[in-house]
Structures are given as structure tokens and as C-alpha cells.
Design a protein around this motif. Structure first.
Motif, PDB file in Angstrom:
ATOM      1  N   VAL A 296       0.854  -1.187   0.000  1.00 56.55           N
ATOM      2  CA  VAL A 296       0.000   0.000   0.000  1.00 56.55           C
ATOM      3  C   VAL A 296       0.888   1.234   0.000  1.00 56.55           C
ATOM      4  O   VAL A 296       1.839   1.326   0.783  1.00 56.55           O
ATOM      5  CB  VAL A 296      -0.913   0.014   1.248  1.00 56.55           C
ATOM      6  N   GLU A 297       0.586   2.186  -0.877  1.00 48.12           N
ATOM      7  CA  GLU A 297       1.296   3.462  -0.905  1.00 48.12           C
ATOM      8  C   GLU A 297       0.312   4.571  -0.552  1.00 48.12           C
ATOM      9  O   GLU A 297      -0.715   4.737  -1.208  1.00 48.12           O
ATOM     10  CB  GLU A 297       1.891   3.729  -2.285  1.00 48.12           C
ATOM     11  N   LEU A 298       0.625   5.323   0.479  1.00 45.98           N
ATOM     12  CA  LEU A 298      -0.228   6.432   0.906  1.00 45.98           C
ATOM     13  C   LEU A 298      -0.012   7.619  -0.027  1.00 45.98           C
ATOM     14  O   LEU A 298       1.120   8.056  -0.242  1.00 45.98           O
ATOM     15  CB  LEU A 298       0.101   6.817   2.350  1.00 45.98           C
ATOM     16  N   LEU A 299      -1.114   8.157  -0.579  1.00 47.57           N
ATOM     17  CA  LEU A 299      -1.029   9.267  -1.525  1.00 47.57           C
ATOM     18  C   LEU A 299      -1.501  10.591  -0.945  1.00 47.57           C
ATOM     19  O   LEU A 299      -0.950  11.643  -1.271  1.00 47.57           O
ATOM     20  CB  LEU A 299      -1.858   8.960  -2.780  1.00 47.57           C
ATOM     21  N   ALA A 300      -2.550  10.561  -0.116  1.00 51.72           N
ATOM     22  CA  ALA A 300      -3.119  11.814   0.394  1.00 51.72           C
ATOM     23  C   ALA A 300      -3.926  11.535   1.651  1.00 51.72           C
ATOM     24  O   ALA A 300      -4.463  10.432   1.829  1.00 51.72           O
ATOM     25  CB  ALA A 300      -4.010  12.473  -0.661  1.00 51.72           C
ATOM     26  N   VAL A 301      -4.014  12.548   2.517  1.00 53.09           N
ATOM     27  CA  VAL A 301      -4.823  12.444   3.731  1.00 53.09           C
ATOM     28  C   VAL A 301      -5.663  13.702   3.885  1.00 53.09           C
ATOM     29  O   VAL A 301      -5.294  14.782   3.435  1.00 53.09           O
ATOM     30  CB  VAL A 301      -3.954  12.242   5.000  1.00 53.09           C
ATOM     31  N   ASP A 302      -6.810  13.533   4.519  1.00 53.89           N
ATOM     32  CA  ASP A 302      -7.688  14.638   4.899  1.00 53.89           C
ATOM     33  C   ASP A 302      -8.057  14.399   6.359  1.00 53.89           C
ATOM     34  O   ASP A 302      -9.006  13.681   6.666  1.00 53.89           O
ATOM     35  CB  ASP A 302      -8.929  14.656   4.008  1.00 53.89           C
ATOM     36  N   VAL A 303      -7.272  14.995   7.260  1.00 55.21           N
ATOM     37  CA  VAL A 303      -7.466  14.769   8.691  1.00 55.21           C
ATOM     38  C   VAL A 303      -8.792  15.356   9.156  1.00 55.21           C
ATOM     39  O   VAL A 303      -9.469  14.797  10.019  1.00 55.21           O
ATOM     40  CB  VAL A 303      -6.292  15.379   9.489  1.00 55.21           C
ATOM     41  N   LEU A 304      -9.198  16.482   8.571  1.00 57.04           N
ATOM     42  CA  LEU A 304     -10.411  17.156   9.011  1.00 57.04           C
ATOM     43  C   LEU A 304     -11.643  16.280   8.826  1.00 57.04           C
ATOM     44  O   LEU A 304     -12.565  16.311   9.642  1.00 57.04           O
ATOM     45  CB  LEU A 304     -10.592  18.476   8.256  1.00 57.04           C
ATOM     46  N   HIS A 305     -11.666  15.489   7.749  1.00 55.02           N
ATOM     47  CA  HIS A 305     -12.825  14.643   7.472  1.00 55.02           C
ATOM     48  C   HIS A 305     -12.504  13.160   7.626  1.00 55.02           C
ATOM     49  O   HIS A 305     -13.338  12.315   7.288  1.00 55.02           O
ATOM     50  CB  HIS A 305     -13.346  14.925   6.061  1.00 55.02           C
ATOM     51  N   ASP A 306     -11.307  12.851   8.128  1.00 56.27           N
ATOM     52  CA  ASP A 306     -10.891  11.474   8.403  1.00 56.27           C
ATOM     53  C   ASP A 306     -10.930  10.606   7.148  1.00 56.27           C
ATOM     54  O   ASP A 306     -11.583   9.558   7.111  1.00 56.27           O
ATOM     55  CB  ASP A 306     -11.752  10.855   9.507  1.00 56.27           C
ATOM     56  N   LEU A 307     -10.197  11.045   6.120  1.00 56.99           N
ATOM     57  CA  LEU A 307     -10.131  10.307   4.864  1.00 56.99           C
ATOM     58  C   LEU A 307      -8.681  10.152   4.415  1.00 56.99           C
ATOM     59  O   LEU A 307      -7.813  10.952   4.785  1.00 56.99           O
ATOM     60  CB  LEU A 307     -10.909  11.034   3.764  1.00 56.99           C
ATOM     61  N   ALA A 308      -8.434   9.133   3.615  1.00 57.03           N
ATOM     62  CA  ALA A 308      -7.123   8.929   3.008  1.00 57.03           C
ATOM     63  C   ALA A 308      -7.314   8.216   1.676  1.00 57.03           C
ATOM     64  O   ALA A 308      -8.297   7.491   1.475  1.00 57.03           O
ATOM     65  CB  ALA A 308      -6.212   8.112   3.923  1.00 57.03           C
ATOM     66  N   VAL A 309      -6.364   8.431   0.772  1.00 61.05           N
ATOM     67  CA  VAL A 309      -6.337   7.731  -0.508  1.00 61.05           C
ATOM     68  C   VAL A 309      -5.010   6.996  -0.607  1.00 61.05           C
ATOM     69  O   VAL A 309      -3.948   7.576  -0.338  1.00 61.05           O
ATOM     70  CB  VAL A 309      -6.501   8.702  -1.696  1.00 61.05           C
ATOM     71  N   VAL A 310      -5.080   5.715  -0.991  1.00 59.66           N
ATOM     72  CA  VAL A 310      -3.876   4.901  -1.147  1.00 59.66           C
ATOM     73  C   VAL A 310      -3.861   4.300  -2.548  1.00 59.66           C
ATOM     74  O   VAL A 310      -4.882   4.238  -3.237  1.00 59.66           O
ATOM     75  CB  VAL A 310      -3.806   3.775  -0.087  1.00 59.66           C
ATOM     76  N   ARG A 311      -2.670   3.850  -2.942  1.00 54.45           N
ATOM     77  CA  ARG A 311      -2.513   3.158  -4.222  1.00 54.45           C
ATOM     78  C   ARG A 311      -2.054   1.734  -3.943  1.00 54.45           C
ATOM     79  O   ARG A 311      -1.158   1.511  -3.127  1.00 54.45           O
ATOM     80  CB  ARG A 311      -1.497   3.891  -5.096  1.00 54.45           C
ATOM     81  N   ILE A 312      -2.692   0.764  -4.623  1.00 54.26           N
ATOM     82  CA  ILE A 312      -2.305  -0.630  -4.451  1.00 54.26           C
ATOM     83  C   ILE A 312      -1.928  -1.210  -5.813  1.00 54.26           C
ATOM     84  O   ILE A 312      -2.038  -0.533  -6.842  1.00 54.26           O
ATOM     85  CB  ILE A 312      -3.423  -1.460  -3.780  1.00 54.26           C
ATOM     86  N   ASP A 313      -1.483  -2.467  -5.823  1.00 59.14           N
ATOM     87  CA  ASP A 313      -0.949  -3.048  -7.058  1.00 59.14           C
ATOM     88  C   ASP A 313      -1.978  -3.865  -7.837  1.00 59.14           C
ATOM     89  O   ASP A 313      -1.637  -4.806  -8.546  1.00 59.14           O
ATOM     90  CB  ASP A 313       0.288  -3.902  -6.751  1.00 59.14           C
ATOM     91  N   ARG A 314      -3.253  -3.513  -7.705  1.00 57.33           N
ATOM     92  CA  ARG A 314      -4.291  -4.124  -8.533  1.00 57.33           C
ATOM     93  C   ARG A 314      -5.377  -3.087  -8.795  1.00 57.33           C
ATOM     94  O   ARG A 314      -5.484  -2.086  -8.078  1.00 57.33           O
ATOM     95  CB  ARG A 314      -4.893  -5.367  -7.884  1.00 57.33           C
ATOM     96  N   LYS A 315      -6.166  -3.309  -9.818  1.00 57.69           N
ATOM     97  CA  LYS A 315      -7.190  -2.347 -10.203  1.00 57.69           C
ATOM     98  C   LYS A 315      -8.582  -2.837  -9.815  1.00 57.69           C
ATOM     99  O   LYS A 315      -8.813  -4.032  -9.649  1.00 57.69           O
ATOM    100  CB  LYS A 315      -7.127  -2.081 -11.709  1.00 57.69           C
ATOM    101  N   GLY A 316      -9.482  -1.877  -9.696  1.00 57.81           N
ATOM    102  CA  GLY A 316     -10.851  -2.201  -9.350  1.00 57.81           C
ATOM    103  C   GLY A 316     -11.652  -2.671 -10.549  1.00 57.81           C
ATOM    104  O   GLY A 316     -11.258  -2.478 -11.703  1.00 57.81           O
ATOM    105  N   GLY A 317     -12.796  -3.255 -10.242  1.00 56.12           N
ATOM    106  CA  GLY A 317     -13.672  -3.759 -11.298  1.00 56.12           C
ATOM    107  C   GLY A 317     -14.708  -2.761 -11.764  1.00 56.12           C
ATOM    108  O   GLY A 317     -15.541  -3.075 -12.618  1.00 56.12           O
ATOM    109  N   GLY A 318     -14.698  -1.553 -11.184  1.00 56.00           N
ATOM    110  CA  GLY A 318     -15.591  -0.501 -11.649  1.00 56.00           C
ATOM    111  C   GLY A 318     -16.890  -0.362 -10.886  1.00 56.00           C
ATOM    112  O   GLY A 318     -17.765   0.415 -11.293  1.00 56.00           O
ATOM    113  N   PHE A 319     -17.049  -1.070  -9.746  1.00 51.87           N
ATOM    114  CA  PHE A 319     -18.333  -0.996  -9.043  1.00 51.87           C
ATOM    115  C   PHE A 319     -18.503   0.324  -8.299  1.00 51.87           C
ATOM    116  O   PHE A 319     -19.563   0.946  -8.356  1.00 51.87           O
ATOM    117  CB  PHE A 319     -18.468  -2.161  -8.055  1.00 51.87           C
TER     118      PHE A 319
END
Length: 434
Positions: A105-128
Motif C-alpha cells: 500500500v502506498e499512501l497518496l493523500a490524507v484529509d485529517v479534518l474529514h478522516d479520509l485517506a487515498v492509497v494506491r495498491i498493485d491491482r485495479k478495481g472492477g468498476g463498481f
């Protein structure tokens, strides 16, 4: 005695044995067809996110997340990724999907005020799971479905209802009347047609099925920032510190727009802030003690910002306490009031999160009430320019009464901490207005 103990144990075992056939006949409730359909479609795009110790690769904390569209970006809570953000030399991230695949997991961004984070992983989603510019409109009572990995037991889906926006939180949160357990933090909550409504974030421990979601519009905003950023921040402590400074500026602006109100602790008038975010409560000893009476008004913000497992900040609390002698002499009452005033914790010098508190004490008057005042301040070691302030005051106008006040302000600049302390020093008074 030995015979009675043996008999009791025998009866217990017999009752347990007798109950077994009945338990075999109990059937678990069948999930609704909507929940089954949603889980079947969504399961490929939900993941468990883990913080592991680098040394030994042992699990430290777990949460959930979900992949966005056909990308390799996953959304979760900041508090799920906080160890990786603040201590990257000690912790590393790992994901596990519903098929058992693991990866980094690679951490890309955080939003402490709203308790959110975006990470990058080594597989892609199916679009759901998608977060379009046009977001769903929710109606109170509408069914929502929460997904995640509760208590590290396995991936699951739970049903509940949307019940409006919470006004007591400093930033908007959605009330979800449904089960969200530890480990589901960061997972998605979706409508019956699969639109993301929010991100699982917390629940009340003093109620039943009172859970909270981060509104999806904050997810949309964070994903746009990720798309626009040219490189991943090298030090997330700087990012977190900047966001904490933004919060304290917003908090101060809101407080200053909210006029002080006054409570009567006769014969005194004490200042408080009451608003959607700050609530007040009162209590008394009911004069159970024959020697003195005790009345108290306590006010506090309903929420604070999560920074780490040990630190929450961006918060203010106010306590006014009136002690009055019933049949104590002046010396005995003075000793009682002194013990009450001195029995205050300010933190110690061994706390690795903060510097040791520095305190100053003076006898002051605001023209309406003479007081003994103590002001203590400590700095955050990881976040420069942020401080915690504690103001303690005790009235000195009577030998048979003592009005004692404590104001705690966390995560503010030095200037703002002094401004808040000055406001409370200037407003306390003895005269009672009609």
C-alpha cells in the motif's frame, strides 16, 4: 461445602448439555436480496487495509477500503492509515482482498479534518464503486448498506438507514442507523443501486446502532486533489500539521462568531459557549455533604480531530465549579478549596507527544472579580506552532465560597490560546443580572 460446589458444577454442565440441541435448530437471519446482490457485485472491489510493523511484519491495526472505478486507487479513513502517515519508519501498509491476495500500500493523500485517506495498491478495481461529480441525494429513512471487514473476522455487509446530517460534529457527518464495527472503518456505505453515500468512520459506544459516515462529497474533493498533485508528499507530518492549523483557525472563527452566554452559579455569573458543536451539562452534590455544597457547569465540543491512537486535538472544554461552605470554618473551607484547585492534571515531562507544561501564576482582577489564575501551555513535538492551553482560576472574594474555572484548549496557535484565556479572564463576575 465440597458437595455443594460439586453439585453446582454438575448442574451447570447438565444445563449446558441440555441446551445444545436447541442451539442446533436456531437459524441465522437470511440477508435481504438487495444486500446479497450488492455484496456479490461489490466484493471484488473491497479490501482490508493493515498497518504492519516493519520489523517482524506483525499486524498493528486493521481497517477497510474500496477501489475507485477501474483505477488502482482505494479510499479509506485517515485513522486507518495514521500510523503509516506519522511513523513511516516504523509502519508499512498491506492490503488483503476478498480472494486472499495481498500486496503493498502506498499512501497518496490524507484529509485529517474529514478522516479520509487515498492509497494506491498493485491491482485495479472492477468498476463498481464510482464517485461522480453529481452525487446521490439521500432521503431520511432510506436504506444504506455498509461493507467492510468487522473485527478482522471476514468481509461482510450490513443493512441500516440514513437518518440525516449530524450538526453536533464540527464537520458534516451522516447518521447511519445500522451496525458498524471495528475493522469496518474506511469501508463504503452505498445505496440500494450501489451509489456511494459515505465512508464508514465511527459509532457511539453509549447507544445502539448509532453509527456515522463521512459524506461522499469529501471523498470527491480528496480524489480531485490526488489527481492534481504532481508528487506524493515526502513527509505527511507536515501535511497533517498544516491541516490541523487550518482547523484551529476555523474553530476560532466559529467561536468568535458565537456570542458568549452566561450561566448563574449564584452569586456568580460564568461565561460559556453554547452552540451546535458545544454542549453544556450541569450537576451538583445535592448537599449530601453536611459541610459544603457543590455545583458545576461543564461544556465541551462534541467532537475532536483524530491525529493518532494517543492524540485527539482541535477541542475546547469549559468547567465552572462553585464550592460553598455550609458549616465549615474559614480555615477548613480554605483547605478544601485549595485541595480542589491543586488537584488538576496538566501532563508530565515524559510524554513524547508534547513538551513539559510551562505554567505561570498570578493574582489578578478584571474589575468585577478578584482571582488566582494559573495559565499552562505545552507544545506539540511533531507539529510546530500548535499548543495546548489550560487556564485555571479561583475566586478570592470570599472565605466561604470558591468559584473555580478550568478551560482546556487543544491544538491552537500560541496567539489564539492567549486570546481564549483572556476572554474568560475578562468575563467572570460576581454580580447577578436580573
Amino acid at each position: 461445602m465440597r458437595f455443594k460446589l460439586f453439585l453446582a458444577l454438575t448442574l451447570f454442565c447438565a444445563n449446558a448439555s441440555a441446551a445444545e440441541p436447541a442451539e442446533d435448530k436456531v437459524e441465522l437471519p437470511i440477508p435481504s436480496s438487495s444486500a446479497q446482490r450488492l455484496y456479490s457485485k461489490a466484493k471484488a472491489d473491497i479490501v482490508q487495509l493493515r498497518s504492519l510493523l516493519k520489523n517482524g511484519r506483525t499486524q498493528s491495526s486493521v481497517g477497510s477500503g474500496f477501489l475507485i472505478g477501474n483505477s488502482n486507487l482505494a479510499v479509506t479513513n485517515y485513522h486507518v492509515m495514521s500510523q503509516i502517515a506519522l511513523e513511516p519508519d516504523i509502519y508499512v501498509g498491506e492490503y488483503v482482498d476478498t480472494y486472499g491476495k495481498r500486496g503493498t500500500v502506498e499512501l497518496l493523500a490524507v484529509d485529517v479534518l474529514h478522516d479520509l485517506a487515498v492509497v494506491r495498491i498493485d491491482r485495479k478495481g472492477g468498476g463498481f464503486f464510482n464517485v461522480p461529480d453529481k452525487l446521490p441525494t439521500l432521503v431520511q429513512g432510506q436504506y444504506l448498506y455498509s461493507l467492510g471487514n468487522p473485527l478482522d473476522l471476514g468481509f461482510a455487509i450490513s443493512e441500516g438507514a440514513y437518518n440525516g446530517i449530524i450538526s453536533r460534529s464540527f464537520y458534516d457527518q451522516l447518521m447511519f442507523t445500522g451496525p458498524i464495527n471495528a475493522g469496518m472503518s474506511g469501508g463504503p456505505s452505498v445505496t440500494v443501486d450501489g451509489q456511494v453515500a459515505g465512508v464508514n468512520v465511527s459509532k457511539r459506544l453509549d447507544g445502539e446502532l448509532v453509527s456515522f459516515l463521512v459524506p461522499v462529497r469529501y471523498v470527491r474533493d480528496l480524489l480531485k486533489k490526488v489527481a492534481a498533485q504532481k508528487e506524493v508528499p515526502k513527509d505527511f507530518k507536515l501535511v497533517v500539521g498544516k491541516q490541523l492549523q487550518e482547523h484551529q483557525a476555523t474553530m476560532m472563527a466559529r467561536l468568535e462568531k458565537t456570542p458568549l452566554t452566561f450561566k448563574e452559579l449564584k452569586p456568580y455569573r460564568v461565561p460559556v459557549w453554547e452552540s451546535d458543536q458545544v454542549r453544556c451539562w450541569g450537576r451538583a452534590n445535592g448537599k449530601q455533604s453536611k459541610s459544603y455544597s457543590y455545583d458545576q457547569v461543564s461544556c465541551a465540543m462534541e467532537s475532536a480531530l483524530y491525529v493518532s491512537n494517543q492524540t485527539q486535538t482541535g477541542h475546547i472544554s469549559i468547567e465552572h465549579k462553585l464550592l460553598q461552605s455550609i458549616d465549615l470554618g474559614d480555615l477548613r473551607f480554605a483547605a478544601l478549596a485549595s485541595r480542589s484547585f491543586q488537584n488538576q492534571s496538566m501532563g508530565g515531562h515524559k510524554d513524547t507527544r508534547y513538551t513539559a507544561p510551562q505554567c505561570t501564576e498570578q493574582f489578578v482582577t478584571n474589575g468585577k472579580l478578584p482571582m488566582r489564575a494559573v495559565l499552562c501551555v505545552r507544545a506539540y513535538r511533531k507539529f510546530p506552532e500548535l499548543y495546548d492551553f489550560t487556564l485555571l482560576t479561583a475566586s478570592t472574594d470570599s472565605g466561604r465560597m470558591s468559584l473555580q474555572t478550568r478551560v482546556d484548549t487543544s491544538g491552537v496557535t500560541y496567539e489564539n490560546g492567549l486570546r481564549l484565556a483572556r476572554i474568560f479572564l475578562e468575563q467572570a463576575s460576581r454580580e447577578v443580572q436580573p
